[in-house]
Design a protein around this motif. Sequence first.
Motif, PDB file in Angstrom:
ATOM      1  N   SER A  97       0.834  -1.200   0.000  1.00 58.45           N
ATOM      2  CA  SER A  97       0.000   0.000   0.000  1.00 58.45           C
ATOM      3  C   SER A  97       0.866   1.247   0.000  1.00 58.45           C
ATOM      4  O   SER A  97       1.889   1.312   0.693  1.00 58.45           O
ATOM      5  CB  SER A  97      -0.915   0.020   1.228  1.00 58.45           C
ATOM      6  OG  SER A  97      -1.604   1.258   1.314  1.00 58.45           O
ATOM      7  N   LEU A  99       0.038   3.838   1.347  1.00 55.05           N
ATOM      8  CA  LEU A  99      -0.166   4.479   2.650  1.00 55.05           C
ATOM      9  C   LEU A  99       0.605   3.789   3.769  1.00 55.05           C
ATOM     10  O   LEU A  99       0.548   4.231   4.921  1.00 55.05           O
ATOM     11  CB  LEU A  99      -1.660   4.493   2.994  1.00 55.05           C
ATOM     12  CG  LEU A  99      -2.573   5.165   1.966  1.00 55.05           C
ATOM     13  CD1 LEU A  99      -4.012   5.129   2.440  1.00 55.05           C
ATOM     14  CD2 LEU A  99      -2.133   6.600   1.708  1.00 55.05           C
ATOM     15  N   ILE A 102       2.780   5.204   7.357  1.00 53.27           N
ATOM     16  CA  ILE A 102       2.266   6.383   8.065  1.00 53.27           C
ATOM     17  C   ILE A 102       1.900   5.934   9.480  1.00 53.27           C
ATOM     18  O   ILE A 102       1.002   5.108   9.650  1.00 53.27           O
ATOM     19  CB  ILE A 102       1.027   6.973   7.367  1.00 53.27           C
ATOM     20  CG1 ILE A 102       1.385   7.426   5.952  1.00 53.27           C
ATOM     21  CG2 ILE A 102       0.466   8.142   8.170  1.00 53.27           C
ATOM     22  CD1 ILE A 102       0.197   7.917   5.143  1.00 53.27           C
ATOM     23  N   SER A 115       0.244   5.200  12.823  1.00 55.98           N
ATOM     24  CA  SER A 115      -1.141   5.349  13.283  1.00 55.98           C
ATOM     25  C   SER A 115      -1.226   6.187  14.550  1.00 55.98           C
ATOM     26  O   SER A 115      -2.303   6.653  14.920  1.00 55.98           O
ATOM     27  CB  SER A 115      -1.762   3.971  13.540  1.00 55.98           C
ATOM     28  OG  SER A 115      -1.041   3.283  14.551  1.00 55.98           O
ATOM     29  N   GLU A 130      -1.846  12.992  10.538  1.00 59.40           N
ATOM     30  CA  GLU A 130      -2.072  11.739   9.818  1.00 59.40           C
ATOM     31  C   GLU A 130      -2.927  11.983   8.572  1.00 59.40           C
ATOM     32  O   GLU A 130      -2.644  11.449   7.490  1.00 59.40           O
ATOM     33  CB  GLU A 130      -2.751  10.720  10.730  1.00 59.40           C
ATOM     34  CG  GLU A 130      -2.930   9.353  10.085  1.00 59.40           C
ATOM     35  CD  GLU A 130      -3.672   8.370  10.969  1.00 59.40           C
ATOM     36  OE1 GLU A 130      -3.654   7.168  10.657  1.00 59.40           O
ATOM     37  OE2 GLU A 130      -4.286   8.803  11.970  1.00 59.40           O
ATOM     38  N   GLN A 156      -0.824  13.501   5.882  1.00 55.86           N
ATOM     39  CA  GLN A 156       0.075  12.520   5.275  1.00 55.86           C
ATOM     40  C   GLN A 156      -0.679  11.592   4.320  1.00 55.86           C
ATOM     41  O   GLN A 156      -0.220  11.307   3.213  1.00 55.86           O
ATOM     42  CB  GLN A 156       0.742  11.682   6.377  1.00 55.86           C
ATOM     43  CG  GLN A 156       1.700  12.451   7.263  1.00 55.86           C
ATOM     44  CD  GLN A 156       3.081  12.558   6.664  1.00 55.86           C
ATOM     45  OE1 GLN A 156       3.239  13.022   5.543  1.00 55.86           O
ATOM     46  NE2 GLN A 156       4.084  12.136   7.398  1.00 55.86           N
ATOM     47  N   ILE A 157      -1.839  11.126   4.762  1.00 52.71           N
ATOM     48  CA  ILE A 157      -2.644  10.217   3.938  1.00 52.71           C
ATOM     49  C   ILE A 157      -3.029  10.891   2.623  1.00 52.71           C
ATOM     50  O   ILE A 157      -2.844  10.331   1.536  1.00 52.71           O
ATOM     51  CB  ILE A 157      -3.910   9.775   4.701  1.00 52.71           C
ATOM     52  CG1 ILE A 157      -3.541   8.836   5.855  1.00 52.71           C
ATOM     53  CG2 ILE A 157      -4.900   9.087   3.763  1.00 52.71           C
ATOM     54  CD1 ILE A 157      -4.690   8.568   6.811  1.00 52.71           C
ATOM     55  N   SER A 158      -3.577  12.089   2.725  1.00 50.36           N
ATOM     56  CA  SER A 158      -4.053  12.772   1.514  1.00 50.36           C
ATOM     57  C   SER A 158      -2.892  13.195   0.616  1.00 50.36           C
ATOM     58  O   SER A 158      -3.022  13.204  -0.614  1.00 50.36           O
ATOM     59  CB  SER A 158      -4.915  13.985   1.892  1.00 50.36           C
ATOM     60  OG  SER A 158      -4.205  14.873   2.725  1.00 50.36           O
ATOM     61  N   ARG A 171      -0.083  11.551   0.168  1.00 54.17           N
ATOM     62  CA  ARG A 171       0.363  10.369  -0.579  1.00 54.17           C
ATOM     63  C   ARG A 171      -0.634  10.009  -1.677  1.00 54.17           C
ATOM     64  O   ARG A 171      -0.239   9.635  -2.779  1.00 54.17           O
ATOM     65  CB  ARG A 171       0.559   9.190   0.372  1.00 54.17           C
ATOM     66  CG  ARG A 171       1.737   9.380   1.309  1.00 54.17           C
ATOM     67  CD  ARG A 171       2.237   8.066   1.836  1.00 54.17           C
ATOM     68  NE  ARG A 171       3.244   8.257   2.867  1.00 54.17           N
ATOM     69  CZ  ARG A 171       3.859   7.274   3.502  1.00 54.17           C
ATOM     70  NH1 ARG A 171       3.541   6.014   3.216  1.00 54.17           N
ATOM     71  NH2 ARG A 171       4.763   7.514   4.424  1.00 54.17           N
TER      72      ARG A 171
END
Length: 278
Positions: A143, A145, A148, A150, A157, A160-162, A164
């Motif tokens: 993945s 993601l 990152i 948790s 967070e 970082q998620i968005s 990537r």
Amino acid sequence: MARLPNSTGEKFERLVEIMDTLRGPNGCPWDKQQDFNSLKPMLVEEVYEVLEAVENSDFEGMSEELGDLLLHIVFHAYLGKEAGHFDINTVIDKISEKLVRRHPHVFGEESASTADEVIKNWEAIKAQEKAQKLKSRTPDQRSLLEGIPSKLPAIHEAHQISSRAARVGFDWPDVEGIFDKLQEEVAELKEVISTGDDAGRRERLEDEIGDMLFVIVNIARYLKIDSEAALKRSNRKFKSRFRYMESELAKQGKTLEQASLEEMEALWQKSKSEAIPT
């Protein structure tokens, strides 16, 4: 009297030796009781204390808080050594090797004349390292993601998620699209609020508020604004204006409880025009 260490290396060795003594047979009972998990909340606290010193430009405090943070690094490394997993030398070697590896424009043959080029190279090298680690996994187990933490603060967070996801084109074409999404989430939240109180309402409210916050973080990301820093700024602003309101009421011999909402609102608006430090 023992000679105090002069060089950075000697000073660092002294810190490691102090930790060795604290964990030793005649050491500190509290230090000897600690493990990785018991130190976690204190480690997080130290990081935030460093950040507070940075925000306040408190350089004296910064040097002290960074020392506390360094202690945690040495402490965790010592625990790793006791368990036979790693030691402080492993930690230093890993970060040294990583810095050299990810700066080929300094330690190698590549070139990078701007900060943007450096970041681009850094991300490319990081991606190669990650791909190497994932070689043993099947495609469905990998993945973008991954990696990152948790345990990051939720706002960080989300950023970082968005970020990537945006790297591979999973993003809004412009900021207006994100605002449209925000309006959609606001409408969905209002709909849940209007449904009345039932068994699943709290969970749905949490979902919708979370979705709305996620979209707001994306607006900040798109505009290259640090959401955490922006919210911190607003928190400081609110606290400053609230204290102004308290102070002005105190001059009138009143407390917040004794003041009317209209009085508090008038002082709040007045605070906006005053040069109040935040």
